[in-house]
Design a protein around this motif. Sequence first.
Motif, PDB file in Angstrom:
ATOM      1  N   HIS A  50      37.761  37.363  33.866  1.00 53.41           N
ATOM      2  CA  HIS A  50      39.179  36.780  34.464  1.00 53.41           C
ATOM      3  C   HIS A  50      39.222  35.439  33.618  1.00 53.41           C
ATOM      4  O   HIS A  50      38.896  34.363  33.942  1.00 53.41           O
ATOM      5  CB  HIS A  50      38.811  36.472  35.842  1.00 53.41           C
ATOM      6  CG  HIS A  50      38.706  37.778  36.830  1.00 53.41           C
ATOM      7  ND1 HIS A  50      39.530  38.400  37.211  1.00 53.41           N
ATOM      8  CD2 HIS A  50      37.345  38.106  37.235  1.00 53.41           C
ATOM      9  CE1 HIS A  50      39.241  39.472  38.119  1.00 53.41           C
ATOM     10  NE2 HIS A  50      37.702  39.233  37.911  1.00 53.41           N
ATOM     11  N   PRO A  52      41.871  33.578  33.241  1.00 55.45           N
ATOM     12  CA  PRO A  52      42.438  32.545  33.763  1.00 55.45           C
ATOM     13  C   PRO A  52      41.420  31.291  34.851  1.00 55.45           C
ATOM     14  O   PRO A  52      41.780  30.211  34.822  1.00 55.45           O
ATOM     15  CB  PRO A  52      43.249  32.849  34.907  1.00 55.45           C
ATOM     16  CG  PRO A  52      43.968  34.356  34.480  1.00 55.45           C
ATOM     17  CD  PRO A  52      42.491  34.848  33.898  1.00 55.45           C
ATOM     18  N   LEU A  53      40.037  32.042  35.027  1.00 57.65           N
ATOM     19  CA  LEU A  53      39.296  31.124  35.957  1.00 57.65           C
ATOM     20  C   LEU A  53      38.678  30.321  34.762  1.00 57.65           C
ATOM     21  O   LEU A  53      37.978  29.493  35.340  1.00 57.65           O
ATOM     22  CB  LEU A  53      38.240  32.208  36.373  1.00 57.65           C
ATOM     23  CG  LEU A  53      38.815  33.236  37.333  1.00 57.65           C
ATOM     24  CD1 LEU A  53      37.318  34.007  37.756  1.00 57.65           C
ATOM     25  CD2 LEU A  53      39.514  32.515  38.545  1.00 57.65           C
ATOM     26  N   ARG A  73      47.255  26.451  39.982  1.00 67.19           N
ATOM     27  CA  ARG A  73      47.325  27.978  39.707  1.00 67.19           C
ATOM     28  C   ARG A  73      45.702  28.580  39.433  1.00 67.19           C
ATOM     29  O   ARG A  73      45.433  29.606  39.837  1.00 67.19           O
ATOM     30  CB  ARG A  73      47.965  28.200  38.393  1.00 67.19           C
ATOM     31  CG  ARG A  73      49.492  27.919  38.475  1.00 67.19           C
ATOM     32  CD  ARG A  73      50.214  28.094  36.957  1.00 67.19           C
ATOM     33  NE  ARG A  73      49.661  27.178  36.177  1.00 67.19           N
ATOM     34  CZ  ARG A  73      49.655  27.110  34.820  1.00 67.19           C
ATOM     35  NH1 ARG A  73      50.170  28.233  34.203  1.00 67.19           N
ATOM     36  NH2 ARG A  73      49.507  26.137  33.974  1.00 67.19           N
ATOM     37  N   THR A  74      45.077  27.735  38.703  1.00 65.90           N
ATOM     38  CA  THR A  74      43.683  28.296  38.356  1.00 65.90           C
ATOM     39  C   THR A  74      42.808  28.058  39.801  1.00 65.90           C
ATOM     40  O   THR A  74      42.089  29.406  40.090  1.00 65.90           O
ATOM     41  CB  THR A  74      42.818  27.056  37.570  1.00 65.90           C
ATOM     42  OG1 THR A  74      43.534  26.962  36.418  1.00 65.90           O
ATOM     43  CG2 THR A  74      41.454  27.349  37.353  1.00 65.90           C
ATOM     44  N   HIS A  76      43.930  28.602  42.568  1.00 66.07           N
ATOM     45  CA  HIS A  76      44.458  29.601  43.469  1.00 66.07           C
ATOM     46  C   HIS A  76      43.962  31.035  43.105  1.00 66.07           C
ATOM     47  O   HIS A  76      43.494  31.930  43.608  1.00 66.07           O
ATOM     48  CB  HIS A  76      46.237  29.875  43.490  1.00 66.07           C
ATOM     49  CG  HIS A  76      46.650  30.832  44.324  1.00 66.07           C
ATOM     50  ND1 HIS A  76      46.906  32.034  44.065  1.00 66.07           N
ATOM     51  CD2 HIS A  76      46.978  30.884  45.685  1.00 66.07           C
ATOM     52  CE1 HIS A  76      47.557  32.773  44.788  1.00 66.07           C
ATOM     53  NE2 HIS A  76      47.463  32.149  45.919  1.00 66.07           N
ATOM     54  N   GLU A  77      43.671  31.199  41.669  1.00 64.49           N
ATOM     55  CA  GLU A  77      42.872  32.444  41.232  1.00 64.49           C
ATOM     56  C   GLU A  77      41.644  32.484  41.566  1.00 64.49           C
ATOM     57  O   GLU A  77      41.165  33.586  41.849  1.00 64.49           O
ATOM     58  CB  GLU A  77      43.144  32.270  39.673  1.00 64.49           C
ATOM     59  CG  GLU A  77      42.629  33.626  38.877  1.00 64.49           C
ATOM     60  CD  GLU A  77      43.718  34.637  38.978  1.00 64.49           C
ATOM     61  OE1 GLU A  77      43.448  35.680  38.802  1.00 64.49           O
ATOM     62  OE2 GLU A  77      44.931  34.438  39.063  1.00 64.49           O
ATOM     63  N   TRP A  78      40.967  31.440  41.780  1.00 69.23           N
ATOM     64  CA  TRP A  78      39.639  31.549  42.056  1.00 69.23           C
ATOM     65  C   TRP A  78      39.231  31.741  43.487  1.00 69.23           C
ATOM     66  O   TRP A  78      38.829  32.602  43.894  1.00 69.23           O
ATOM     67  CB  TRP A  78      38.816  30.029  42.117  1.00 69.23           C
ATOM     68  CG  TRP A  78      38.183  29.952  40.792  1.00 69.23           C
ATOM     69  CD1 TRP A  78      38.568  29.176  39.670  1.00 69.23           C
ATOM     70  CD2 TRP A  78      37.070  30.340  40.237  1.00 69.23           C
ATOM     71  NE1 TRP A  78      37.653  29.168  38.570  1.00 69.23           N
ATOM     72  CE2 TRP A  78      36.708  29.901  38.737  1.00 69.23           C
ATOM     73  CE3 TRP A  78      36.213  31.309  40.801  1.00 69.23           C
ATOM     74  CZ2 TRP A  78      35.435  30.359  38.266  1.00 69.23           C
ATOM     75  CZ3 TRP A  78      34.840  31.685  40.120  1.00 69.23           C
ATOM     76  CH2 TRP A  78      34.776  30.953  38.861  1.00 69.23           C
ATOM     77  N   THR A  80      41.751  33.817  45.210  1.00 69.13           N
ATOM     78  CA  THR A  80      41.804  35.136  45.243  1.00 69.13           C
ATOM     79  C   THR A  80      40.582  36.158  44.844  1.00 69.13           C
ATOM     80  O   THR A  80      40.256  37.076  45.602  1.00 69.13           O
ATOM     81  CB  THR A  80      43.103  35.547  44.181  1.00 69.13           C
ATOM     82  OG1 THR A  80      44.126  34.923  44.663  1.00 69.13           O
ATOM     83  CG2 THR A  80      43.376  37.110  44.262  1.00 69.13           C
ATOM     84  N   VAL A  81      40.014  35.657  43.731  1.00 67.99           N
ATOM     85  CA  VAL A  81      38.727  36.232  43.276  1.00 67.99           C
ATOM     86  C   VAL A  81      37.687  36.183  44.289  1.00 67.99           C
ATOM     87  O   VAL A  81      36.929  37.176  44.707  1.00 67.99           O
ATOM     88  CB  VAL A  81      38.334  35.957  41.915  1.00 67.99           C
ATOM     89  CG1 VAL A  81      37.040  36.288  41.610  1.00 67.99           C
ATOM     90  CG2 VAL A  81      39.418  36.012  40.867  1.00 67.99           C
TER      91      VAL A  81
END
Length: 319
Positions: A50, A52-53, A73-74, A76-78, A80-81
């Motif tokens: 991933h 973006p992480l 954003r970063t 939020h990506e974490w 989600t994962v």
Amino acid sequence: MSEELMTRLNDDGYKNWIKASQCLKLLQRALHPFASSRMSSFHQELLHHHGPLRRPCEAKCRARGNTLPALCRTCHEWQTVILTHHRQGDSAIVNWGNCYPPRWRRNFWEVAKAYMPRGQSDVSFACQCDTPALLNLINFCDCFHSVDLKCVSELIRFRNKLMHSLELSVSDDWMEQYWKSLKKIMQDLSPEGAAVEREIQQMLSVNLSICVLDDKPLPIVHQGPSVSDTDSPGRINGQVISYWEERLLQERLQEFLQAASDGDGDDAAKTQAVVQLKRLQVFLQDNRDLSKRFSAELQDISSVLAANQGDKDEECVLA
């Protein structure tokens, strides 16, 4: 050696409680390196797959209570994962207050804490976590695919039985089932579990009858005395047993004191903690050696029970 301790050790159920609780301490030693190694590999896989992480946090994101408002954003990506790899998926209750999101990119244990019970915010390494925290991590994070989840759930129930037993006593039949679960998870924790399994088996088979003739002091090292601190085969020095007993009672007391004092805690858990504290208060007061050793804690119990009674009286007035 106190006569009160000798009397307590005439109770087979109480001896079982001490041995079973001590086994959880031994299990913890196998869980530490195992969980740390698996989470480190899992973290590297996430970063590899991933992109973006790998970006740093853009806004010094923080949890507010148990929520994560206004994430960059970063982060939020974490989030989600992390939820994707939670075995309960979108229905999961995640203790985000354990975490500091800007550290997710660099610190694998900061990710691990999202799968653990609350109260882990100041924890930085696996070796600082207790057995229930590590079992919950394995239970909820799907990177631990090699571990039998049924066995993990059983051990969580066994641990809760030990911690919440009003009688401080467990039966021989219960111990037999407990050993089967411990043995199974040790096989799953290979290679970390092999050496600890031998120590657990020795603990479960040891005779906790005190060797009355042996009262010499024992050195207390950072992990405390072990089963090997004995002068006759199959018997344990009374000071070792006393040390184990004190540490186990201390852990039990602190957990229930915290739960009963938690203003934001679950009401049912708080009520249960008060019941446990009342039972422990009686147990400690009935044993002169323990009442002396835990004199400060007995004062804390009285204060917490008085505060909880005051809350109930206030609720009655408001009603």
